[in-house]
Motif scaffolding. Sequence first.
Motif, PDB file in Angstrom:
ATOM      1  N   ALA A 130       2.531  10.424 -58.284  1.00 24.95           N
ATOM      2  CA  ALA A 130       3.643  10.548 -57.348  1.00 24.95           C
ATOM      3  C   ALA A 130       3.395   9.645 -56.164  1.00 24.95           C
ATOM      4  O   ALA A 130       2.252   9.337 -55.823  1.00 24.95           O
ATOM      5  N   LEU A 131       4.483   9.230 -55.570  1.00 22.88           N
ATOM      6  CA  LEU A 131       4.383   8.400 -54.384  1.00 22.88           C
ATOM      7  C   LEU A 131       5.515   8.764 -53.435  1.00 22.88           C
ATOM      8  O   LEU A 131       6.684   8.672 -53.802  1.00 22.88           O
ATOM      9  N   PRO A 132       5.193   9.219 -52.228  1.00 18.43           N
ATOM     10  CA  PRO A 132       6.253   9.525 -51.270  1.00 18.43           C
ATOM     11  C   PRO A 132       6.658   8.302 -50.460  1.00 18.43           C
ATOM     12  O   PRO A 132       5.831   7.456 -50.138  1.00 18.43           O
ATOM     13  N   ILE A 133       7.942   8.232 -50.165  1.00 19.22           N
ATOM     14  CA  ILE A 133       8.473   7.185 -49.287  1.00 19.22           C
ATOM     15  C   ILE A 133       9.194   7.880 -48.141  1.00 19.22           C
ATOM     16  O   ILE A 133      10.012   8.763 -48.366  1.00 19.22           O
ATOM     17  N   LEU A 134       8.890   7.464 -46.930  1.00 18.12           N
ATOM     18  CA  LEU A 134       9.668   7.910 -45.783  1.00 18.12           C
ATOM     19  C   LEU A 134      10.724   6.857 -45.529  1.00 18.12           C
ATOM     20  O   LEU A 134      10.403   5.694 -45.279  1.00 18.12           O
ATOM     21  N   HIS A 135      11.987   7.262 -45.629  1.00 19.92           N
ATOM     22  CA  HIS A 135      13.090   6.335 -45.407  1.00 19.92           C
ATOM     23  C   HIS A 135      13.389   6.306 -43.923  1.00 19.92           C
ATOM     24  O   HIS A 135      14.012   7.210 -43.380  1.00 19.92           O
ATOM     25  N   GLY A 136      12.895   5.286 -43.258  1.00 18.01           N
ATOM     26  CA  GLY A 136      13.064   5.162 -41.823  1.00 18.01           C
ATOM     27  C   GLY A 136      12.260   3.994 -41.299  1.00 18.01           C
ATOM     28  O   GLY A 136      11.864   3.107 -42.047  1.00 18.01           O
ATOM     29  N   SER A 137      11.989   4.003 -40.022  1.00 16.81           N
ATOM     30  CA  SER A 137      11.246   2.914 -39.406  1.00 16.81           C
ATOM     31  C   SER A 137       9.742   3.109 -39.601  1.00 16.81           C
ATOM     32  O   SER A 137       9.282   4.186 -39.969  1.00 16.81           O
ATOM     33  N   GLN A 138       8.985   2.059 -39.335  1.00 14.18           N
ATOM     34  CA  GLN A 138       7.529   2.117 -39.473  1.00 14.18           C
ATOM     35  C   GLN A 138       6.935   3.163 -38.541  1.00 14.18           C
ATOM     36  O   GLN A 138       6.006   3.873 -38.899  1.00 14.18           O
ATOM     37  N   GLY A 139       7.477   3.289 -37.331  1.00 15.00           N
ATOM     38  CA  GLY A 139       6.956   4.252 -36.363  1.00 15.00           C
ATOM     39  C   GLY A 139       7.083   5.689 -36.823  1.00 15.00           C
ATOM     40  O   GLY A 139       6.173   6.499 -36.629  1.00 15.00           O
ATOM     41  N   CYS A 140       8.204   6.030 -37.467  1.00 16.87           N
ATOM     42  CA  CYS A 140       8.400   7.392 -37.963  1.00 16.87           C
ATOM     43  C   CYS A 140       7.354   7.746 -39.013  1.00 16.87           C
ATOM     44  O   CYS A 140       6.801   8.840 -39.023  1.00 16.87           O
ATOM     45  N   SER A 141       7.074   6.814 -39.904  1.00 14.23           N
ATOM     46  CA  SER A 141       6.113   7.109 -40.971  1.00 14.23           C
ATOM     47  C   SER A 141       4.689   7.149 -40.439  1.00 14.23           C
ATOM     48  O   SER A 141       3.856   7.891 -40.945  1.00 14.23           O
ATOM     49  N   SER A 142       4.388   6.360 -39.412  1.00 14.66           N
ATOM     50  CA  SER A 142       3.044   6.374 -38.845  1.00 14.66           C
ATOM     51  C   SER A 142       2.705   7.748 -38.293  1.00 14.66           C
ATOM     52  O   SER A 142       1.603   8.258 -38.498  1.00 14.66           O
ATOM     53  N   PHE A 143       3.646   8.368 -37.598  1.00 15.74           N
ATOM     54  CA  PHE A 143       3.413   9.699 -37.048  1.00 15.74           C
ATOM     55  C   PHE A 143       3.184  10.717 -38.167  1.00 15.74           C
ATOM     56  O   PHE A 143       2.264  11.522 -38.115  1.00 15.74           O
ATOM     57  N   ALA A 144       4.020  10.655 -39.208  1.00 13.70           N
ATOM     58  CA  ALA A 144       3.876  11.590 -40.330  1.00 13.70           C
ATOM     59  C   ALA A 144       2.556  11.382 -41.052  1.00 13.70           C
ATOM     60  O   ALA A 144       1.887  12.346 -41.455  1.00 13.70           O
ATOM     61  N   LEU A 145       2.140  10.140 -41.212  1.00 16.37           N
ATOM     62  CA  LEU A 145       0.884   9.847 -41.892  1.00 16.37           C
ATOM     63  C   LEU A 145      -0.301  10.440 -41.136  1.00 16.37           C
ATOM     64  O   LEU A 145      -1.189  11.056 -41.733  1.00 16.37           O
ATOM     65  N   VAL A 146      -0.311  10.280 -39.818  1.00 11.44           N
ATOM     66  CA  VAL A 146      -1.389  10.846 -39.002  1.00 11.44           C
ATOM     67  C   VAL A 146      -1.431  12.367 -39.161  1.00 11.44           C
ATOM     68  O   VAL A 146      -2.501  12.963 -39.338  1.00 11.44           O
ATOM     69  N   LYS A 164      14.789  -2.151 -52.217  1.00  9.48           N
ATOM     70  CA  LYS A 164      13.614  -3.035 -52.279  1.00  9.48           C
ATOM     71  C   LYS A 164      12.325  -2.219 -52.334  1.00  9.48           C
ATOM     72  O   LYS A 164      11.402  -2.561 -53.074  1.00  9.48           O
ATOM     73  N   ALA A 165      12.256  -1.159 -51.541  1.00  8.18           N
ATOM     74  CA  ALA A 165      11.052  -0.319 -51.541  1.00  8.18           C
ATOM     75  C   ALA A 165      10.839   0.324 -52.904  1.00  8.18           C
ATOM     76  O   ALA A 165       9.723   0.340 -53.425  1.00  8.18           O
ATOM     77  N   LEU A 166      11.905   0.858 -53.505  1.00  7.34           N
ATOM     78  CA  LEU A 166      11.795   1.483 -54.824  1.00  7.34           C
ATOM     79  C   LEU A 166      11.305   0.491 -55.875  1.00  7.34           C
ATOM     80  O   LEU A 166      10.382   0.780 -56.645  1.00  7.34           O
ATOM     81  N   VAL A 167      11.901  -0.681 -55.911  1.00  4.02           N
ATOM     82  CA  VAL A 167      11.553  -1.685 -56.920  1.00  4.02           C
ATOM     83  C   VAL A 167      10.129  -2.197 -56.721  1.00  4.02           C
ATOM     84  O   VAL A 167       9.359  -2.315 -57.676  1.00  4.02           O
ATOM     85  N   LYS A 168       9.750  -2.483 -55.471  1.00  6.60           N
ATOM     86  CA  LYS A 168       8.397  -2.979 -55.201  1.00  6.60           C
ATOM     87  C   LYS A 168       7.339  -1.938 -55.563  1.00  6.60           C
ATOM     88  O   LYS A 168       6.313  -2.258 -56.159  1.00  6.60           O
ATOM     89  N   LEU A 169       7.574  -0.680 -55.181  1.00  3.38           N
ATOM     90  CA  LEU A 169       6.594   0.360 -55.465  1.00  3.38           C
ATOM     91  C   LEU A 169       6.449   0.606 -56.960  1.00  3.38           C
ATOM     92  O   LEU A 169       5.363   0.814 -57.464  1.00  3.38           O
ATOM     93  N   LYS A 170       7.553   0.575 -57.651  1.00  5.90           N
ATOM     94  CA  LYS A 170       7.515   0.760 -59.103  1.00  5.90           C
ATOM     95  C   LYS A 170       6.724  -0.368 -59.761  1.00  5.90           C
ATOM     96  O   LYS A 170       5.881  -0.133 -60.626  1.00  5.90           O
TER      97      LYS A 170
END
Length: 197
Positions: free
Chosen positions: A1-17, A49-55
């Motif tokens: 499995a691979l999660p993607i946060l659909h948003g800006s880089q800053g939003c995902s950085s906070f969630a990752l931490v 683009k994110a879906l295709v690249k990750l796949k």
Amino acid sequence: ALPILHGSQGCSSFALVLLVRHFKHMVPLQTTAMDQIATVVGGADFLEKALVKLKARTWPRLIGICTTAVAETRDEDIAGDIINAKGARPRKLIDTEVVLARTPDFAGAMEEGWSKAVTAMIEAITLPGTQDRDPAKVVILPGSNMTVADVEHLRETVESFGLTPLILPDVSGGPDEAVRDRWIPIARGGAKVEHIR
């Protein structure tokens, strides 16, 4: 499995931490990294683009898309964007379940987002009425407060009764893997898509 946060880089950085601190190990997490223009006019192209690249890079069996405030404030038709992406590139996204959980950070807390993600997986992947029930299988839906050790203890307890647990989401297997020569940005182990189905 691979999660993607659909948003800006800053939003995902906070969630990752937040996730790294909770699970005490690296968490594979990707983002659509929307820029200012995509925030205003929509991020459908970024999502595709994110879906295709990750796949192409990691071949996950499941891609879970969680939204952030950036994508949700425009009230985008993200479910429609996913259908369009799969229709535009059917060969590129074959054999991968894509699940959308609408989890804007301005509504609720981690528990509600966790619940929405689990519910979205069940609704998108399961096929009601197509499987015979197995009385030796037990489905466990652990809460967001449970650690890797808690989930492993649940598994061991259920197995000690001679039953087979299906834990969704199963965070117990990934962190204990042997160290590899390189970091692989995809979660291993856990509940298999076919078992969830």
